[in-house]
Design a protein around this motif. Structure first.
Motif, PDB file in Angstrom:
ATOM      1  N   ASN A  96     -15.160  -7.888  55.210  1.00 26.46           N
ATOM      2  CA  ASN A  96     -16.003  -7.472  54.088  1.00 26.46           C
ATOM      3  C   ASN A  96     -16.979  -6.384  54.517  1.00 26.46           C
ATOM      4  O   ASN A  96     -17.276  -5.455  53.757  1.00 26.46           O
ATOM      5  CB  ASN A  96     -16.763  -8.665  53.519  1.00 26.46           C
ATOM      6  CG  ASN A  96     -17.398  -8.341  52.183  1.00 26.46           C
ATOM      7  OD1 ASN A  96     -16.748  -7.865  51.264  1.00 26.46           O
ATOM      8  ND2 ASN A  96     -18.706  -8.580  52.076  1.00 26.46           N
ATOM      9  N   PHE A  97     -17.490  -6.503  55.753  1.00 31.96           N
ATOM     10  CA  PHE A  97     -18.327  -5.428  56.296  1.00 31.96           C
ATOM     11  C   PHE A  97     -17.546  -4.113  56.343  1.00 31.96           C
ATOM     12  O   PHE A  97     -18.054  -3.064  55.936  1.00 31.96           O
ATOM     13  CB  PHE A  97     -18.810  -5.816  57.690  1.00 31.96           C
ATOM     14  CG  PHE A  97     -19.166  -4.661  58.570  1.00 31.96           C
ATOM     15  CD1 PHE A  97     -20.350  -3.961  58.390  1.00 31.96           C
ATOM     16  CD2 PHE A  97     -18.309  -4.257  59.589  1.00 31.96           C
ATOM     17  CE1 PHE A  97     -20.675  -2.877  59.211  1.00 31.96           C
ATOM     18  CE2 PHE A  97     -18.618  -3.190  60.413  1.00 31.96           C
ATOM     19  CZ  PHE A  97     -19.810  -2.486  60.214  1.00 31.96           C
ATOM     20  N   SER A  98     -16.308  -4.150  56.840  1.00 35.43           N
ATOM     21  CA  SER A  98     -15.492  -2.933  56.912  1.00 35.43           C
ATOM     22  C   SER A  98     -15.273  -2.340  55.529  1.00 35.43           C
ATOM     23  O   SER A  98     -15.307  -1.114  55.345  1.00 35.43           O
ATOM     24  CB  SER A  98     -14.141  -3.240  57.577  1.00 35.43           C
ATOM     25  OG  SER A  98     -14.314  -3.651  58.908  1.00 35.43           O
ATOM     26  N   LYS A  99     -15.050  -3.217  54.549  1.00 38.87           N
ATOM     27  CA  LYS A  99     -14.900  -2.752  53.172  1.00 38.87           C
ATOM     28  C   LYS A  99     -16.181  -2.085  52.685  1.00 38.87           C
ATOM     29  O   LYS A  99     -16.153  -1.002  52.079  1.00 38.87           O
ATOM     30  CB  LYS A  99     -14.548  -3.939  52.277  1.00 38.87           C
ATOM     31  CG  LYS A  99     -14.443  -3.618  50.794  1.00 38.87           C
ATOM     32  CD  LYS A  99     -13.203  -2.823  50.473  1.00 38.87           C
ATOM     33  CE  LYS A  99     -13.029  -2.667  48.972  1.00 38.87           C
ATOM     34  NZ  LYS A  99     -11.857  -1.830  48.636  1.00 38.87           N
ATOM     35  N   ALA A 100     -17.333  -2.718  52.969  1.00 35.06           N
ATOM     36  CA  ALA A 100     -18.616  -2.168  52.530  1.00 35.06           C
ATOM     37  C   ALA A 100     -18.896  -0.814  53.172  1.00 35.06           C
ATOM     38  O   ALA A 100     -19.543   0.051  52.572  1.00 35.06           O
ATOM     39  CB  ALA A 100     -19.742  -3.153  52.851  1.00 35.06           C
ATOM     40  N   MET A 101     -18.411  -0.616  54.404  1.00 34.35           N
ATOM     41  CA  MET A 101     -18.619   0.649  55.110  1.00 34.35           C
ATOM     42  C   MET A 101     -17.585   1.708  54.722  1.00 34.35           C
ATOM     43  O   MET A 101     -17.648   2.842  55.194  1.00 34.35           O
ATOM     44  CB  MET A 101     -18.562   0.423  56.622  1.00 34.35           C
ATOM     45  CG  MET A 101     -19.651  -0.474  57.182  1.00 34.35           C
ATOM     46  SD  MET A 101     -21.333   0.195  56.964  1.00 34.35           S
ATOM     47  CE  MET A 101     -21.929  -0.860  55.627  1.00 34.35           C
ATOM     48  N   GLY A 102     -16.597   1.317  53.905  1.00 31.38           N
ATOM     49  CA  GLY A 102     -15.559   2.261  53.505  1.00 31.38           C
ATOM     50  C   GLY A 102     -14.529   2.539  54.584  1.00 31.38           C
ATOM     51  O   GLY A 102     -13.868   3.583  54.559  1.00 31.38           O
ATOM     52  N   ARG A 103     -14.390   1.601  55.535  1.00 34.97           N
ATOM     53  CA  ARG A 103     -13.490   1.843  56.670  1.00 34.97           C
ATOM     54  C   ARG A 103     -12.340   0.842  56.744  1.00 34.97           C
ATOM     55  O   ARG A 103     -11.616   0.828  57.741  1.00 34.97           O
ATOM     56  CB  ARG A 103     -14.279   1.761  57.987  1.00 34.97           C
ATOM     57  CG  ARG A 103     -15.370   2.783  58.141  1.00 34.97           C
ATOM     58  CD  ARG A 103     -15.809   2.926  59.590  1.00 34.97           C
ATOM     59  NE  ARG A 103     -16.392   1.719  60.127  1.00 34.97           N
ATOM     60  CZ  ARG A 103     -17.711   1.523  60.301  1.00 34.97           C
ATOM     61  NH1 ARG A 103     -18.565   2.468  59.956  1.00 34.97           N
ATOM     62  NH2 ARG A 103     -18.168   0.403  60.826  1.00 34.97           N
ATOM     63  N   LEU A 104     -12.176  -0.017  55.745  1.00 44.45           N
ATOM     64  CA  LEU A 104     -11.211  -1.105  55.878  1.00 44.45           C
ATOM     65  C   LEU A 104      -9.792  -0.583  56.091  1.00 44.45           C
ATOM     66  O   LEU A 104      -9.076  -1.038  56.999  1.00 44.45           O
ATOM     67  CB  LEU A 104     -11.264  -2.017  54.656  1.00 44.45           C
ATOM     68  CG  LEU A 104     -10.320  -3.229  54.691  1.00 44.45           C
ATOM     69  CD1 LEU A 104     -10.574  -4.080  55.926  1.00 44.45           C
ATOM     70  CD2 LEU A 104     -10.480  -4.073  53.424  1.00 44.45           C
ATOM     71  N   SER A 105      -9.357   0.358  55.284  1.00 41.00           N
ATOM     72  CA  SER A 105      -7.989   0.874  55.429  1.00 41.00           C
ATOM     73  C   SER A 105      -7.796   1.542  56.780  1.00 41.00           C
ATOM     74  O   SER A 105      -6.766   1.353  57.452  1.00 41.00           O
ATOM     75  CB  SER A 105      -7.683   1.867  54.306  1.00 41.00           C
ATOM     76  OG  SER A 105      -7.675   1.210  53.050  1.00 41.00           O
ATOM     77  N   ALA A 106      -8.793   2.313  57.204  1.00 40.86           N
ATOM     78  CA  ALA A 106      -8.685   2.981  58.499  1.00 40.86           C
ATOM     79  C   ALA A 106      -8.652   1.968  59.634  1.00 40.86           C
ATOM     80  O   ALA A 106      -7.903   2.141  60.610  1.00 40.86           O
ATOM     81  CB  ALA A 106      -9.853   3.946  58.683  1.00 40.86           C
ATOM     82  N   PHE A 107      -9.448   0.911  59.499  1.00 39.56           N
ATOM     83  CA  PHE A 107      -9.439  -0.111  60.550  1.00 39.56           C
ATOM     84  C   PHE A 107      -8.072  -0.791  60.617  1.00 39.56           C
ATOM     85  O   PHE A 107      -7.542  -1.039  61.711  1.00 39.56           O
ATOM     86  CB  PHE A 107     -10.530  -1.150  60.299  1.00 39.56           C
ATOM     87  CG  PHE A 107     -10.524  -2.273  61.288  1.00 39.56           C
ATOM     88  CD1 PHE A 107     -11.023  -2.092  62.579  1.00 39.56           C
ATOM     89  CD2 PHE A 107      -9.996  -3.514  60.961  1.00 39.56           C
ATOM     90  CE1 PHE A 107     -10.997  -3.123  63.504  1.00 39.56           C
ATOM     91  CE2 PHE A 107      -9.967  -4.551  61.883  1.00 39.56           C
ATOM     92  CZ  PHE A 107     -10.468  -4.354  63.161  1.00 39.56           C
ATOM     93  N   LEU A 108      -7.495  -1.088  59.463  1.00 39.87           N
ATOM     94  CA  LEU A 108      -6.173  -1.714  59.456  1.00 39.87           C
ATOM     95  C   LEU A 108      -5.135  -0.803  60.102  1.00 39.87           C
ATOM     96  O   LEU A 108      -4.197  -1.279  60.764  1.00 39.87           O
ATOM     97  CB  LEU A 108      -5.764  -2.069  58.025  1.00 39.87           C
ATOM     98  CG  LEU A 108      -6.615  -3.136  57.331  1.00 39.87           C
ATOM     99  CD1 LEU A 108      -6.153  -3.334  55.893  1.00 39.87           C
ATOM    100  CD2 LEU A 108      -6.567  -4.453  58.088  1.00 39.87           C
ATOM    101  N   ASN A 109      -5.296   0.510  59.930  1.00 42.02           N
ATOM    102  CA  ASN A 109      -4.351   1.445  60.529  1.00 42.02           C
ATOM    103  C   ASN A 109      -4.406   1.435  62.052  1.00 42.02           C
ATOM    104  O   ASN A 109      -3.452   1.857  62.719  1.00 42.02           O
ATOM    105  CB  ASN A 109      -4.609   2.866  60.014  1.00 42.02           C
ATOM    106  CG  ASN A 109      -4.228   3.020  58.549  1.00 42.02           C
ATOM    107  OD1 ASN A 109      -3.405   2.259  58.031  1.00 42.02           O
ATOM    108  ND2 ASN A 109      -4.824   3.995  57.880  1.00 42.02           N
TER     109      ASN A 109
END
Length: 731
Positions: A96-109
């Motif tokens: 949820n933190f990654s989502k809030a930072m706008g990085r979730l998709s990039a992190f999953l990659n």
């Protein structure tokens, strides 16, 4: 001196362990929740949160800020964050933190479970900002002092929390409960302290050591990023540098120094014969799973020490394999003509002395623990350095100094340094002490290697919260009341109705309490008979069993009608081998009378078509001493079982009465979600039956009178079609 806050709970420290606790307390409504966090419930009828304060010596939240070196990654999965293992739907998960930072998709990659350490620190700081309203930074807690009165000098129901701000002012708070989450403190070798403080004696205070270190050429890896550029200010200079240690921190600092100071000469020094890789294979990693805490806690002290020694290679003096290969590659390139020989790994070296020179350099004296090309075993020699970095680990005993004024009220351990600790992380207190004290991250000797790590913090925070709830209900019932309105006629007695009379955990005394006094005591006179709380003979459950075409009934045991059956069963050698309740009619009468007068336990006789065949005891586990041996929840139900009628044994009967017994426990109070049983570890048949009907074996514990398997069943009433039937709880 200001005394401006009276607390229900003081939490000393605001690191990841305390932060996970804050997340749990907010989700339960115990502390004011952030706007984006829905509360599950409030802890008292008015919905008024408790007064909780987190007191942290750092001026702002930072997690291992001194070790946020470039490219360093976490060594555990991001799933072991502040909340996921406890509640994957929490808004405080790493995802949820990654989502809030706008990085979730990039992190999953990235395709990894291991974030960069600097990113994980950012995650923790993001979460901590939601709790600034209950946190005080820049305060070092010095002491926890008991508050007594002249009329009751041995009674302690509150403590003073004494802390010092960065400006030197002192703050005094009062609290009814204390949670110690101070974290690890840098450990300094004896030779280092002796060279800094030669005149102070053998045991200088931690504060004295810290002050001396700050102004010295020694830098602990905990302070690496804070002090490296001030200790070695010129990146072009040919510094002589030593890094002491064989663990991940020492290896990371060594690797970073070689890049940061390209003209330097750096030595990585350690006693072992080589850098060892961390064992992070999946089977071995299970020792960090939350259920493994039960297994470890149930071991003997000798067994615990063997387990710690065996598993040290997962966490201590070990290095990630990719970093080992990187360092080895650097050492190899120095053998090539194009590269100068600057750096070295000095394995099998023991530092036996140190001297700080007038120019500020440090001379280390080494002893060879193994021969090399030029030196034999035992050879002593010296090298001088401009700076020495200490990857010498951490100590976890700061809580002992802070709690020292409370010593006479806390139970000292006979085995470990410190205090007796329950499975729920609660310090065992002496009679007269109503203050609850819990430890976070200081229980490795009793709870296993995971205790000082991030692996269990989310689950542990739930366990500490549940223990806090039980303790306050027992000792401070006016402050916390988790009960809802209940129908006293239609239910078994609840923990709230009974005022938690048996909650206090004393695992070293007389074992699991199934009764309020010894069952084999002589019969009492009529005037001494205990007051009956349960109604003897009351019909509490009925169910038609299709595969038997019989009706199963449960009645509260009645000494006038059930005594002969109970007496016969208890004297059956098969039953007595497990229950140890062989006795006379008078003794068994007294046993049942005692059970009928015990608030937290209910004696039950089970019948098929009106023929009695079994005796059960249904009890509130939170009020029983079994709660000290597993992380109990407030409304857990426990069961003891015996089938006395030989004609009614066998799996076809068990599949009728065991699911029905669980059904009664779950339907009786909607807040009950778990049923627990603790059969003897060698009772394989019973353990097998329990597992068949949804119980999970969470590990073996050593109870005072037996080694028992802790069996827990969670969830609803889905037992499969074989156990279907029409039930009607008769009230």
């Amino acid at each position: 001196m200001s005394t401006d806050e009276n607390l229900d709970v003081a939490v000393v420290g605001m690191g990841p362990a305390a932060l996970a606790l804050a997340v749990t307390l907010a989700s339960e409504g115990v502390i004011p929740a952030p706007a984006n966090l829905p509360t599950a419930r409030k802890v008292d009828a008015s919905g008024k949160p408790l007064r909780v304060r987190f007191i942290e010596k750092q001026t702002s939240f930072s997690w291992h800020g001194g070790m946020l070196v470039d490219d360093a990654r976490m060594r555990i999965s991001f799933v072991k964050d502040l909340a996921t293992l406890r509640d994957p739907t929490s808004p405080f998960t790493f995802l949820n933190f990654s989502k809030a930072m706008g990085r979730l998709s990039a992190f999953l990659n990235l395709g990894t479970f291991y974030p960069y350490r600097v990113e994980y620190n950012e995650y923790l700081q993001w979460a901590s900002k939601h709790f600034d309203h209950v946190a005080s930074y820049g305060e070092r807690v010095c002491e926890v002092r008991p508050i007594t009165t002249p009329s009751q000098p041995k009674t302690v129901n509150e403590v003073e929390i004494i802390s010092v701000r960065t400006d030197g002012t002192t703050v005094t708070r009062t609290a009814k409960n204390v949670i110690m989450a101070v974290g690890g403190q840098p450990a300094y070798p004896t030779w280092c302290i002796s060279s800094l403080l030669p005149q102070t004696g053998p045991n200088p205070s931690p504060l004295t050591i810290a002050q001396a270190i700050t102004n010295s050429p020694y830098v602990h890896t905990a302070d690496y990023q804070y002090r490296v550029t001030t200790t070695l200010p010129d990146p072009t200079k040919p510094y002589r540098i030593a890094v002491i240690g064989a663990g991940q921190s020492a290896a990371e600092v060594f690797n970073d120094l070689m890049k940061r100071y390209p003209n330097s000469q750096a030595h990585l020094v350690f006693r072992n014969s080589a850098l060892r890789p961390a064992d992070d294979s999946p089977f071995v990693n299970e020792i960090f799973d939350p259920p493994s805490v039960n297994v470890f806690y149930g071991m003997t002290p000798e067994g615990r020490q063997r387990a710690l020694n065996r598993d040290r290679g997962t966490n201590y003096a070990v290095v990630n394999m990719d970093l080992i290969e990187n360092i080895y590659g650097t050492m190899y390139k120095q053998l090539l003509p194009a590269y100068p020989f600057q750096h070295d790994v000095l394995h099998s070296h023991d530092v036996v002395g140190a001297k700080i020179n007038e120019d500020g350099s440090i001379t280390l004296q080494y002893k060879m623990l193994a021969a090399d090309r030029t030196r034999s075993v035992g050879t002593l020699y010296e090298l001088t350095y401009d700076a020495v970095f200490l990857g010498t680990g951490y100590e976890h005993g700061a809580h002992l100094d802070i709690l020292k004024p409370m010593e006479e009220y806390l139970v000292k351990s006979n085995v470990y340094e410190g205090y007796e600790i329950g499975r729920d992380y609660k310090v065992e207190t002496k009679e007269g002490c109503g203050v609850g004290v819990w430890l976070q991250g200081a229980c490795q000797d009793s709870h296993g290697l995971s205790d000082t790590l991030l692996s269990v913090i989310s689950v542990r925070s739930e366990e500490v919260y549940q223990s806090l709830t039980k303790h306050m209900a027992d000792h401070q019932s006016s402050e916390i009341n988790c009960s809802a309105e209940i129908d006293e006629v239609s239910r078994l007695p609840t923990p709230q109705q009974e005022s938690f009379k048996s909650t206090k955990q004393q695992p070293q005394t007389n074992g699991i309490t199934r009764k309020s006094e010894p069952p084999m005591s002589p019969p009492q006179s009529p005037t001494q008979q205990p007051t009956l709380i349960h109604t003897p003979g009351k019909h509490i459950f009925s169910k038609h069993i299709p595969h038997l075409n019989e009706t199963l009934d449960f009645h509260i045991a009645d000494p006038t009608t059930h005594l002969s059956h109970f007496h016969t069963w208890m004297n059956n050698p098969r039953v007595n081998a497990f229950w140890k309740e062989e006795g006379t009619l008078a003794q068994h009468t007294q046993y049942l009378q005692t059970q009928l007068s015990t608030p937290h336990s209910l004696p039950v006789i089970a019948s098929f078509n009106s023929t009695p065949f079994a005796y059960f005891e249904i009890y509130w586990a939170a009020q029983d001493k079994i709660s000290a041996y597993y992380p109990s929840l407030l409304h857990d139900r426990g069961i003891h079982m015996l089938v006395g009628n030989e004609d009614y044994r066998g799996p076809h009967r068990v599949e009728a009465w065991l699911p029905s017994l669980v059904e009664l426990c779950l339907k009786d109070d909607e807040r009950t979600t778990r049923v627990v049983s603790e059969p003897r570890e060698d009772n394989g048949k019973m353990i097998g039956y329990l597992e068949k009907y949804g119980f999970r074996n969470t590990g073996v514990v050593q109870l005072p009178h037996k080694r028992a398997a802790i069996m827990i069943r969670e969830g609803g009433l889905d037992f499969g079609s074989d156990s279907d039937g029409d039930s009607s709880p008769s009230r």
